[in-house]
Design an enzyme around this catalytic site. Structure first.
Site, PDB file in Angstrom:
ATOM      1  N   GLU A 264      -4.089  11.647   2.982  1.00 44.86           N
ATOM      2  CA  GLU A 264      -3.285  10.624   3.668  1.00 44.86           C
ATOM      3  C   GLU A 264      -1.873  11.199   3.732  1.00 44.86           C
ATOM      4  OE1 GLU A 264      -0.722   8.253   4.469  1.00 44.86           O
ATOM      5  OE2 GLU A 264      -1.089   7.110   2.632  1.00 44.86           O
ATOM      6  N   CYS A 298       4.983   5.685   4.611  1.00 46.24           N
ATOM      7  CA  CYS A 298       4.213   6.559   5.517  1.00 46.24           C
ATOM      8  C   CYS A 298       4.093   5.867   6.865  1.00 46.24           C
ATOM      9  CB  CYS A 298       2.819   6.814   4.987  1.00 46.24           C
ATOM     10  SG  CYS A 298       2.800   7.379   3.303  1.00 46.24           S
TER      11      CYS A 298
HETATM   12  C1  SIN Z   1       2.557   3.177   3.377  1.00 48.98           C
HETATM   13  O1  SIN Z   1       3.162   3.048   4.423  1.00 48.98           O
HETATM   14  O2  SIN Z   1       2.563   4.255   2.773  1.00 48.98           O
HETATM   15  C2  SIN Z   1       1.841   2.023   2.762  1.00 48.98           C
HETATM   16  C3  SIN Z   1       1.119   1.104   3.606  1.00 48.98           C
HETATM   17  C4  SIN Z   1       1.900   0.210   4.515  1.00 48.98           C
HETATM   18  O3  SIN Z   1       2.971  -0.215   4.210  1.00 48.98           O
HETATM   19  O4  SIN Z   1       1.382  -0.078   5.574  1.00 48.98           O
END
Ligand code: SIN
Length: 508
Positions: A264, A298
């Protein structure tokens, strides 16, 4: 709560921290790494780190634990996770306070992250009675064809600073009900959060007689520790969250030993605003997605693709909204933007804004805030009007920079959304059902997440989370992501007295 009260309540005050193998804690033989609070740069602790031999000790212990844990019925494994979710509920505020202290998230987002851990535990408990395999119609008489899902083995988890507790929980809650222990290398910028999670889980493991001690291990350290995990034959699966460069390197090492990796990685998330969009709704969503977590999710919104007819009005309102947002110490009531994680992040932000100007962009905001601020890296979020194909727009800068570009027709907007190397999250704001459906269709967004009339960030745990292209293709958390943590066995059972071969083959 003071810093030392937080550490004491989470069981961190009396333990040597660096390596934890179940209930055995040590500082580790690697160099000590100081961990700082991004709020004011204060040193929170000096945390030890693991050498590769200690990573091996952790993975051996996890493998031993696996041999016992895989024999515990899945619903009884779920019971451990249920008890852990109760401990998390009791510690939501204090663990949230540590997240704020160690990575600078505002309170609401930090406690939201702990809530996400609780949610995924609840999901995993239900899952522990639903690890279903299929029964398939056999082409042969008196035969049964079926699939079973078995525990896979210990899982290596490499996590980033921006979600210092939830990403581990997405993996650990699922892995534990699937029958797999977890060996965790947290970000060396957030080791206290990792040891706090481990201590909380360990308190449950210690009081559950079916649970082997080394179900959870933590090995703090930098790149070498991550590489040792990636290379370990004891870990059939390595789940890694972080930069594309890190994922490429981990993925190659794991692939070299024919292991599985679940990656990821970076996002370069876009949101399309069409002329029929509800602009009030869009404005709120854009603001949360672009500046929430100081642009360090992310799924942070990085590219805004707006129809040319509404661009000026929307950007105007966005600038006014940015001007009213309170920036400062994330522990303070009303603050919505805390500090960047460290000075390096601030330097990268300055560098990207410089590149954007050189590539024809017009920058609004982005200044460093010093006056009246603690001594962390506080910045005003930036809005940059720029061409969609400027090179800086195609890379991910982990900071609150929102690139704004215009489009004329819908197909062009989708093409712009899809033209970057990353493929994590995307969204469209529209009142036109056909546009919404086209955006979600096979020829629409190419991302793992495609939303309609909500922003790019703030995913719920029930859905599978992850993305395509340079984002790595892995899926964590909800839906059927659990399948990555198990091995599938196809069983054919002959309950007759003849041996018919498939495809009608005669072999006599
Ligand atoms: C992320 O963005 O890493 C976590 C999930 C989100 O906030 O949608």
């Amino acid at each position: 709560m003071t810093h030392s009260q937080i550490l004491r309540r989470l069981g961190l005050a009396d333990q040597p921290l660096g390596v934890a193998i179940g209930s055995r804690y040590s500082v580790g033989d690697g160099p000590a790494i100081p961990t700082y609070s991004p709020i004011d740069g204060a040193v929170l602790a000096s945390v030890g780190s693991a050498r590769s031999t200690e990573v091996d000790s952790a993975t051996y212990a996890a493998r031993d634990a696996f041999h016992r844990w895989r024999m515990v019925p899945a619903p009884a494994r779920g019971e451990l996770v249920r008890r852990f979710s109760l401990v998390l509920r009791d510690h939501k505020e204090v663990l949230g306070a540590l997240v704020t202290l160690e990575v600078g998230k505002i309170r609401a987002e930090a406690e939201g992250e702990v809530q996400e851990m609780i949610d995924v535990c609840d999901f995993a408990v239900g899952l522990s009675r639903q690890l279903y395999g299929k029964t398939i119609q056999s082409e042969r008489p008196d035969h049964r064809l079926m699939e079973q899902w078995h525990p896979l083995g210990p899982v290596g988890v490499i996590s980033a600073f921006n979600f210092p507790v939830a990403v581990w929980a997405w993996n650990a809650a699922l892995a534990l009900v699937c029958g797999d222990p977890v060996v965790w290398k947290p970000s060396e910028k957030a080791p206290l959060c990792a040891f706090a999670c481990h201590c909380l889980l360990q308190s449950v493991v210690a009081s559950y007689d079916l649970a082997p001690d080394a179900l959870s291990c933590v090995v703090n350290g930098g790149r070498e520790v991550g590489q040792s995990l990636a290379a370990s034959h004891d870990l059939p699966l390595v789940s890694a969250t972080g930069s594309v460069a890190m994922g490429r390197s981990v993925g190659q090492v794991v692939a070299g030993r024919l292991g599985r990796s679940l990656l990821e990685l970076g996002g370069n998330n876009a949101l399309i605003v069409t002329p029929t969009a509800d602009l009030d709704l869009a404005l709120k969503a854009i603001t949360f997605a672009a500046v929430g977590t100081t642009g360090q999710r992310c799924t942070t919104l990085r590219r805004l693709i707006v129809h040319y007819s509404i661009k000026d009005a929307l950007v105007d309102r966005l600038k006014r909204s940015y001007d009213t947002i309170k920036i400062g110490d994330p522990q303070e009531e009303g603050v919505l933007i805390g500090p960047l994680i460290d000075e390096d992040a601030a330097v990268m932000m300055v560098h990207s804004l410089k590149e954007a100007r050189a590539q024809g962009g017009t920058v609004y905001g982005g200044e460093r805030l010093v006056e009246g601020m603690p001594s962390g890296a506080y910045v005003h979020p930036a809005i940059v009007e720029i061409r969609h194909d400027a090179p800086v727009v195609h890379k991910e800068t982990f900071a609150p920079i929102l690139y704004v570009m215009t489009y004329d027709d819908f197909e062009e907007a989708v093409a712009v959304q899809n033209e970057v190397p990353q493929g994590l999250s995307s969204a469209i704001f529209t009142g036109d059902v056909c546009e919404a459906e086209r955006f979600c269709s096979a020829s629409g967004s190419d991302c793992g997440i495609a939303n309609v009339n909500i922003g790019t960030s703030g995913a719920e745990i029930g859905g599978a989370f992850g993305g395509e292209k340079d984002t790595g293709g892995g899926r964590e958390s909800g839906s059927d992501s659990w399948k990555s943590y198990m091995r599938r066995a196809t069983n054919t059972i002959n309950y007759g007295h003849a041996l018919p071969l498939a495809q009608g083959i005669q072999f006599e």
